[in-house]
Design a protein around this motif. Structure first.
Motif, PDB file in Angstrom:
ATOM      1  N   ILE A   1      11.958   2.985  18.134  1.00  0.00           N
ATOM      2  CA  ILE A   1      10.594   2.514  17.892  1.00  0.00           C
ATOM      3  C   ILE A   1       9.741   3.617  17.271  1.00  0.00           C
ATOM      4  N   VAL A   2       9.871   4.831  17.793  1.00  0.00           N
ATOM      5  CA  VAL A   2       9.096   5.951  17.256  1.00  0.00           C
ATOM      6  C   VAL A   2       9.479   6.219  15.798  1.00  0.00           C
ATOM      7  N   LEU A   3      10.783   6.259  15.519  1.00  0.00           N
ATOM      8  CA  LEU A   3      11.240   6.510  14.152  1.00  0.00           C
ATOM      9  C   LEU A   3      10.800   5.389  13.212  1.00  0.00           C
ATOM     10  N   ALA A   4      10.895   4.147  13.695  1.00  0.00           N
ATOM     11  CA  ALA A   4      10.462   3.015  12.873  1.00  0.00           C
ATOM     12  C   ALA A   4       8.970   3.097  12.569  1.00  0.00           C
ATOM     13  N   ALA A   5       8.179   3.524  13.567  1.00  0.00           N
ATOM     14  CA  ALA A   5       6.728   3.648  13.360  1.00  0.00           C
ATOM     15  C   ALA A   5       6.417   4.709  12.311  1.00  0.00           C
ATOM     16  N   ILE A   6       7.164   5.812  12.342  1.00  0.00           N
ATOM     17  CA  ILE A   6       6.965   6.873  11.349  1.00  0.00           C
ATOM     18  C   ILE A   6       7.264   6.354   9.946  1.00  0.00           C
ATOM     19  N   VAL A   7       8.381   5.662   9.813  1.00  0.00           N
ATOM     20  CA  VAL A   7       8.781   5.159   8.495  1.00  0.00           C
ATOM     21  C   VAL A   7       7.806   4.091   8.005  1.00  0.00           C
ATOM     22  N   VAL A   8       7.379   3.206   8.890  1.00  0.00           N
ATOM     23  CA  VAL A   8       6.407   2.175   8.496  1.00  0.00           C
ATOM     24  C   VAL A   8       5.099   2.826   8.058  1.00  0.00           C
ATOM     25  N   GLY A   9       4.698   3.902   8.745  1.00  0.00           N
ATOM     26  CA  GLY A   9       3.492   4.619   8.341  1.00  0.00           C
ATOM     27  C   GLY A   9       3.615   5.198   6.952  1.00  0.00           C
ATOM     28  N   ILE A  10       4.790   5.779   6.645  1.00  0.00           N
ATOM     29  CA  ILE A  10       5.023   6.325   5.310  1.00  0.00           C
ATOM     30  C   ILE A  10       5.001   5.214   4.262  1.00  0.00           C
ATOM     31  N   LEU A  11       5.620   4.090   4.599  1.00  0.00           N
ATOM     32  CA  LEU A  11       5.636   2.962   3.665  1.00  0.00           C
ATOM     33  C   LEU A  11       4.218   2.438   3.425  1.00  0.00           C
ATOM     34  N   ALA A  12       3.426   2.332   4.492  1.00  0.00           N
ATOM     35  CA  ALA A  12       2.052   1.857   4.345  1.00  0.00           C
ATOM     36  C   ALA A  12       1.250   2.795   3.450  1.00  0.00           C
ATOM     37  N   PHE A  13       1.433   4.097   3.651  1.00  0.00           N
ATOM     38  CA  PHE A  13       0.744   5.076   2.807  1.00  0.00           C
ATOM     39  C   PHE A  13       1.139   4.900   1.342  1.00  0.00           C
ATOM     40  N   ALA A  14       2.448   4.731   1.106  1.00  0.00           N
ATOM     41  CA  ALA A  14       2.923   4.565  -0.268  1.00  0.00           C
ATOM     42  C   ALA A  14       2.339   3.308  -0.900  1.00  0.00           C
ATOM     43  N   MET A  15       2.298   2.225  -0.143  1.00  0.00           N
ATOM     44  CA  MET A  15       1.771   0.967  -0.684  1.00  0.00           C
ATOM     45  C   MET A  15       0.277   1.076  -0.999  1.00  0.00           C
ATOM     46  N   ILE A  16      -0.467   1.718  -0.115  1.00  0.00           N
ATOM     47  CA  ILE A  16      -1.921   1.779  -0.268  1.00  0.00           C
ATOM     48  C   ILE A  16      -2.348   2.798  -1.310  1.00  0.00           C
ATOM     49  N   ARG A  17      -1.717   3.973  -1.294  1.00  0.00           N
ATOM     50  CA  ARG A  17      -2.186   5.069  -2.135  1.00  0.00           C
ATOM     51  C   ARG A  17      -1.444   5.203  -3.459  1.00  0.00           C
ATOM     52  N   ILE A  18      -0.189   4.727  -3.534  1.00  0.00           N
ATOM     53  CA  ILE A  18       0.592   4.939  -4.757  1.00  0.00           C
ATOM     54  C   ILE A  18       0.893   3.620  -5.464  1.00  0.00           C
ATOM     55  N   VAL A  19       1.520   2.695  -4.759  1.00  0.00           N
ATOM     56  CA  VAL A  19       1.941   1.436  -5.392  1.00  0.00           C
ATOM     57  C   VAL A  19       0.749   0.666  -5.928  1.00  0.00           C
ATOM     58  N   SER A  20      -0.343   0.679  -5.217  1.00  0.00           N
ATOM     59  CA  SER A  20      -1.528  -0.082  -5.643  1.00  0.00           C
ATOM     60  C   SER A  20      -2.088   0.410  -6.971  1.00  0.00           C
ATOM     61  N   ASP A  21      -1.773   1.646  -7.357  1.00  0.00           N
ATOM     62  CA  ASP A  21      -2.257   2.195  -8.622  1.00  0.00           C
ATOM     63  C   ASP A  21      -1.254   2.040  -9.753  1.00  0.00           C
ATOM     64  N   ALA A  22      -0.084   1.496  -9.463  1.00  0.00           N
ATOM     65  CA  ALA A  22       0.902   1.254 -10.520  1.00  0.00           C
ATOM     66  C   ALA A  22       0.423   0.096 -11.392  1.00  0.00           C
ATOM     67  N   PRO A  23       0.843   0.045 -12.651  1.00  0.00           N
ATOM     68  CA  PRO A  23       0.431  -1.066 -13.532  1.00  0.00           C
ATOM     69  C   PRO A  23       0.765  -2.420 -12.915  1.00  0.00           C
ATOM     70  N   ALA A  24      -0.188  -3.332 -12.957  1.00  0.00           N
ATOM     71  CA  ALA A  24       0.007  -4.656 -12.359  1.00  0.00           C
ATOM     72  C   ALA A  24       1.150  -5.399 -13.051  1.00  0.00           C
ATOM     73  N   GLY A  25       1.791  -6.247 -12.275  1.00  0.00           N
ATOM     74  CA  GLY A  25       2.866  -7.050 -12.837  1.00  0.00           C
ATOM     75  C   GLY A  25       4.241  -6.587 -12.391  1.00  0.00           C
ATOM     76  N   VAL A  26       5.186  -6.624 -13.315  1.00  0.00           N
ATOM     77  CA  VAL A  26       6.571  -6.318 -12.990  1.00  0.00           C
ATOM     78  C   VAL A  26       6.728  -4.882 -12.490  1.00  0.00           C
ATOM     79  N   VAL A  27       6.040  -3.950 -13.131  1.00  0.00           N
ATOM     80  CA  VAL A  27       6.176  -2.543 -12.743  1.00  0.00           C
ATOM     81  C   VAL A  27       5.729  -2.340 -11.307  1.00  0.00           C
ATOM     82  N   ARG A  28       4.561  -2.879 -10.942  1.00  0.00           N
ATOM     83  CA  ARG A  28       4.078  -2.712  -9.578  1.00  0.00           C
ATOM     84  C   ARG A  28       5.013  -3.388  -8.581  1.00  0.00           C
ATOM     85  N   GLY A  29       5.521  -4.552  -8.935  1.00  0.00           N
ATOM     86  CA  GLY A  29       6.451  -5.245  -8.041  1.00  0.00           C
ATOM     87  C   GLY A  29       7.723  -4.450  -7.827  1.00  0.00           C
TER      88      GLY A  29
END
Length: 233
Positions: free
Chosen positions: A122-150
């Motif tokens: 559970i602890v390890l999963a929480a760490i990884v989910v936190g990293i994924l959430a950070f990536a989605m919010i701070r990095i993926v959201s700034d990728a060009p919309a459409g196929v690239v972002r997906g």
């Protein structure tokens, strides 16, 4: 092939040769020499040798990574993402097979793995989910919309799955290698979609090359001390 019908001596010699060739190829990459596709040379070296000494899942992961490097060198960002996503899927297959295989062996011996404890998972999963959430919010959201972002979003999910699978192994080397891979890709995303990162060449490639070599050597069960013992040093 794939680590079968090969002596420990031959495996050790091939692994040692790979380390030397890999180091030379990495050095070539960082030298100011205009050599086409030189970024892919290190992974091509160890992926070729991996066909002889590593389990097929790890070997195919390295081959896919080498193809990703080649596509990246050719200027295909999407092709690079696709091949590295495949590489991480093969790493996941390798880790899942290893985890269940080792669990069975331990059960027969009357023991158990620390990673089977629910609290740790559970602890390890929480760490990884936190990293994924950070990536989605701070990095993926700034990728060009459409196929690239997906594609970038899907890649983030896959690499985080790989990271989690590496963390639940009984191996600091696999965990460290996976972390370095995630860090390298995070720098790539930040540099590509948010703002230029000072020294990005070194912040991206040093962790990446280190991660690939660590995966290779750990999967080969290579030990420099063991090599010297075999040579009578």
């Amino acid at each position: 092939m794939f680590g079968k019908n090969i002596s420990e001596k031959e495996k050790t010699i091939l692994a040692a040769f790979s380390v030397v060739a890999y180091a030379a190829a990495v050095l070539l990459y960082f030298l100011p020499a205009d050599v086409p596709y030189k970024i892919s040379f290190p992974t091509v070296v160890i992926s070729a040798v991996s066909l002889r000494i590593l389990p097929w899942q790890m070997s195919f992961a390295l081959i896919a990574a080498a193809l990703g490097d080649i596509r990246g060198a050719a200027g295909s960002f999407m092709g690079q993402i696709e091949f590295f996503a495949v590489a991480h899927l093969f790493l996941i297959m390798f880790f899942v097979h290893r985890w269940f295989h080792d669990r069975t062996a331990f059960a027969r011996a009357g023991g158990h793995h620390p990673e089977t404890k629910p609290a740790r998972i559970i602890v390890l999963a929480a760490i990884v989910v936190g990293i994924l959430a950070f990536a989605m919010i701070r990095i993926v959201s700034d990728a060009p919309a459409g196929v690239v972002r997906g594609c970038v979003a899907l890649y983030a999910v896959i690499i985080c799955m790989m990271f989690f699978c590496a963390l639940v192994q009984r191996s600091r080397v696999y965990a460290a290698a996976a972390f370095l891979f995630v860090f390298s890709d995070a720098v790539i995303g930040w540099n590509a979609f948010i703002e230029p990162v000072p020294g990005e060449k070194y912040l991206i490639m040093v962790p990446y090359y280190s991660a690939q070599l660590m995966f290779f050597l750990r999967a080969a069960h290579f030990s420099a001390a063991g090599l010297f013992r075999r040579r009578g040093c």
